[in-house]
Enzyme design. Structure first.
Site, PDB file in Angstrom:
ATOM      1  N   TYR A 196      53.534 116.970  60.930  1.00  0.00           N
ATOM      2  CA  TYR A 196      54.065 116.109  59.872  1.00  0.00           C
ATOM      3  C   TYR A 196      53.530 114.689  59.985  1.00  0.00           C
ATOM      4  O   TYR A 196      53.391 114.157  61.093  1.00  0.00           O
ATOM      5  CB  TYR A 196      55.592 116.037  59.980  1.00  0.00           C
ATOM      6  CG  TYR A 196      56.323 117.225  59.406  1.00  0.00           C
ATOM      7  CD1 TYR A 196      56.022 117.709  58.139  1.00  0.00           C
ATOM      8  CD2 TYR A 196      57.336 117.837  60.133  1.00  0.00           C
ATOM      9  CE1 TYR A 196      56.713 118.796  57.615  1.00  0.00           C
ATOM     10  CE2 TYR A 196      58.039 118.923  59.621  1.00  0.00           C
ATOM     11  CZ  TYR A 196      57.719 119.398  58.356  1.00  0.00           C
ATOM     12  OH  TYR A 196      58.402 120.457  57.835  1.00  0.00           O
TER      13      TYR A 196
ATOM     14  N   MET B 190      61.767 120.771  63.250  1.00  0.00           N
ATOM     15  CA  MET B 190      63.066 121.397  63.526  1.00  0.00           C
ATOM     16  C   MET B 190      62.953 122.661  64.372  1.00  0.00           C
ATOM     17  O   MET B 190      63.735 122.884  65.299  1.00  0.00           O
ATOM     18  CB  MET B 190      63.784 121.726  62.208  1.00  0.00           C
ATOM     19  CG  MET B 190      65.207 122.214  62.428  1.00  0.00           C
ATOM     20  SD  MET B 190      66.025 122.705  60.917  1.00  0.00           S
ATOM     21  CE  MET B 190      66.197 121.166  60.069  1.00  0.00           C
TER      22      MET B 190
ATOM     23  N   ARG C  24      84.339  99.773  80.290  1.00  0.00           N
ATOM     24  CA  ARG C  24      84.203 100.880  79.355  1.00  0.00           C
ATOM     25  C   ARG C  24      85.552 101.534  79.100  1.00  0.00           C
ATOM     26  O   ARG C  24      86.028 101.575  77.990  1.00  0.00           O
ATOM     27  CB  ARG C  24      83.192 101.890  79.932  1.00  0.00           C
ATOM     28  CG  ARG C  24      82.748 102.916  78.951  1.00  0.00           C
ATOM     29  CD  ARG C  24      81.770 103.901  79.558  1.00  0.00           C
ATOM     30  NE  ARG C  24      82.377 104.769  80.555  1.00  0.00           N
ATOM     31  CZ  ARG C  24      81.781 105.852  81.052  1.00  0.00           C
ATOM     32  NH1 ARG C  24      80.554 106.163  80.659  1.00  0.00           N
ATOM     33  NH2 ARG C  24      82.385 106.607  81.947  1.00  0.00           N
TER      34      ARG C  24
ATOM     35  N   LYS D  57      83.098 118.512  81.550  1.00  0.00           N
ATOM     36  CA  LYS D  57      83.252 118.047  80.163  1.00  0.00           C
ATOM     37  C   LYS D  57      82.039 118.492  79.328  1.00  0.00           C
ATOM     38  O   LYS D  57      80.997 118.860  79.881  1.00  0.00           O
ATOM     39  CB  LYS D  57      83.370 116.521  80.152  1.00  0.00           C
ATOM     40  CG  LYS D  57      82.145 115.796  80.714  1.00  0.00           C
ATOM     41  CD  LYS D  57      82.431 114.324  81.014  1.00  0.00           C
ATOM     42  CE  LYS D  57      81.190 113.630  81.568  1.00  0.00           C
ATOM     43  NZ  LYS D  57      81.490 112.281  82.062  1.00  0.00           N
TER      44      LYS D  57
HETATM   45  C1  LIG Z   1      80.983 112.118  83.354  1.00  0.00           C
HETATM   46  C2  LIG Z   1      81.754 111.463  84.423  1.00  0.00           C
HETATM   47  C3  LIG Z   1      81.567 111.823  85.771  1.00  0.00           C
HETATM   48  C4  LIG Z   1      80.459 112.738  86.216  1.00  0.00           C
HETATM   49  O1  LIG Z   1      79.242 112.013  86.250  1.00  0.00           O
HETATM   50  P1  LIG Z   1      77.905 112.666  86.793  1.00  0.00           P
HETATM   51  O2  LIG Z   1      76.946 111.529  86.814  1.00  0.00           O
HETATM   52  O3  LIG Z   1      77.533 113.706  85.806  1.00  0.00           O
HETATM   53  O4  LIG Z   1      78.174 113.233  88.129  1.00  0.00           O
HETATM   54  C5  LIG Z   1      82.437 111.296  86.714  1.00  0.00           C
HETATM   55  N1  LIG Z   1      83.400 110.418  86.354  1.00  0.00           N
HETATM   56  C6  LIG Z   1      83.575 110.005  85.072  1.00  0.00           C
HETATM   57  C7  LIG Z   1      84.641 109.024  84.753  1.00  0.00           C
HETATM   58  C8  LIG Z   1      82.751 110.505  84.069  1.00  0.00           C
HETATM   59  O5  LIG Z   1      82.910 110.077  82.811  1.00  0.00           O
END
Ligand SMILES: *Cc1c(COP(=O)(O)O)cnc(C)c1O
Length: 410
Positions: A296, A349, A174, A76
């Site tokens: 800054y 930046m 969640r 993802k």
């Molecule tokens: C992002 C995610 C993972 C992967 O998690 P990592 O800690 O990056 O290995 C696995 N399962 C779900 C449901 C996730 O949202």
């Protein structure tokens, strides 16, 4: 510590001594302070080097660790910012058969890159997307009874029922079906008959703490609830959970971070090696007198005569603004020839200022490369310098730096 990690036959750049000459005319005449990437355009202020062979080695090491369970890959968010277009084919070549993305659009991209693999959509079924998912053979991870019903309404007339996965929330609160919803589904035999389950999964809240009681509680809840449903392969572990023991492997593990070289659980090292190196050039080096203000808002004052290098990287490149440092509160650091040079003053930046007073032999000069992430500066360390985690370091990598994908075979 290193011996447990996946090692390619060829080392990660920076771990061995051969110095690579920069093909850049304007560089200082002496060698750069540390070996630096090859073939960098003269105008590139920063470089991200991604080692695809190491990604494959990491996946193989994880697959070996969990066998006979299957090892999938979470890709993802553009493969955690590392570049799904290169990561997905590399993992498919290594033998990965199950990919997890977050969104339908990511699924569409992933399908083009891995034509035969299973592609799971972790965000679940967005209203109105069922037919689109079916058309690309993506598998939604259904997260509520409503999503189950919508999926079934749109698919149960198909001659072959397309597969779906179920997400059960076992305590993270969640995403996923509540215990009550699972129980309702388990009694609804008519609905279940129209559902082809490819996977039942849940997600752990505290798997980075091996002794946390929630791990066992969630595993027990998961096993109890999935036993009430028709049989389907099961998955509960991500990068951290897969180091909790074989019980947590179930049928399939879902690592993301570990594939990209991350250590999700500090006390239980995952057998993987680093994948990403980020380097940027020094633009100027100046001596600042005691009391001189830097950056800054003049938030840092030289507490003695200090030598400051200005590096061509800022928050637009993924350097966290929270890595800024005042005299009272230190922030992040860069690595110069293996030595840490702390950030002083605000991250802006395009630029950061780092203290190189104590770095000599050789003293840094304009044109030198420094590592923002590298062999001596892990993504976890970089995250900690900005009160965040290595995951965010990866996903915030900017688009301005020149990218190089190394693929030197295995
Ligand atoms: C992002 C995610 C993972 C992967 O998690 P990592 O800690 O990056 O290995 C696995 N399962 C779900 C449901 C996730 O949202």
């Amino acid at each position: 510590m290193h011996d447990i990690r996946a090692r390619r036959t060829r080392p990660y750049p920076g771990e061995t001594s051969p110095k690579v000459e920069l093909g850049v005319a304007s560089m200082s005449t002496r060698k750069p302070s540390k070996d630096v990437p090859r073939d960098v355009p003269a105008g590139a202020t920063g470089v991200i080097v991604i080692d695809l062979a190491q990604v494959r080695a990491n996946w193989r090491a994880l697959a070996h660790h969990v066998a006979p369970a299957e090892c999938g890959a979470v890709v993802k968010a553009d493969a955690y910012g590392v570049g799904a277009a290169r990561i997905i084919p590399a993992l498919a070549e290594a033998g990965c058969r199950s990919f997890f993305v977050a969104t339908p659009e990511e699924a569409r991209d992933a399908r083009a890159l891995a034509t035969d693999a299973a592609i799971y959509v972790l965000d679940g079924l967005l209203p109105g997307t069922a037919r689109e998912l079916v058309s690309i053979s993506a598998i939604p991870v259904l997260a509520s009874l409503g999503e189950v019903r919508e999926w079934v309404d749109h698919t149960s007339d198909d001659t072959d029922l397309p597969p779906a996965a179920l997400h059960i929330d076992t305590g993270l609160n969640r995403l996923g079906m509540s215990q009550d919803e699972v129980e309702e589904l388990s009694r609804d035999t008519a609905l279940l008959a129209r559902l082809r389950l490819a996977l039942v999964m849940s997600h752990l809240a505290c798997a980075d703490e091996a002794d946390h009681p929630m791990n066992r509680e969630q595993l027990d809840t998961f096993n109890r609830l999935r036993a009430t449903l028709p049989f389907a392969p099961a998955s509960i572990a991500a990068s951290d959970g897969m180091m909790l023991g074989a019980e947590y492997h179930c049928d399939l593990v879902r690592p993301g971070y570990a594939l990209y070289g991350g250590q999700a659980a500090p006390e239980r090292l995952t057998p993987v090696g680093p994948v990403v190196r980020v380097s940027a050039r020094i633009l100027q080096v100046r001596d600042v007198a005691r009391g001189g203000r830097i950056g800054y808002s003049a938030s840092y004052r030289a507490h003695k005569p200090q030598r400051i290098a200005t590096v061509a990287a800022g928050y637009a490149d993924g350097v966290f603004r929270h890595a800024s440092a005042t005299n009272e509160e230190p922030g992040g650091a860069v690595s110069i020839g293996g030595r840490h040079a702390p950030i002083v003053g605000r991250v802006s930046m395009d630029l950061i200022t780092v203290d190189v007073t104590d770095i000599d032999s050789p003293a840094p000069v304009p044109g030198d490369w420094v590592d923002l992430v590298g062999p001596e500066l892990t993504i976890e360390t970089v995250g900690a310098g900005a009160k965040t985690i290595g995951y965010e370091v990866l996903t915030r990598l900017g688009s301005r730096f020149h990218r190089i994908y190394l693929d030197q075979g295995d």
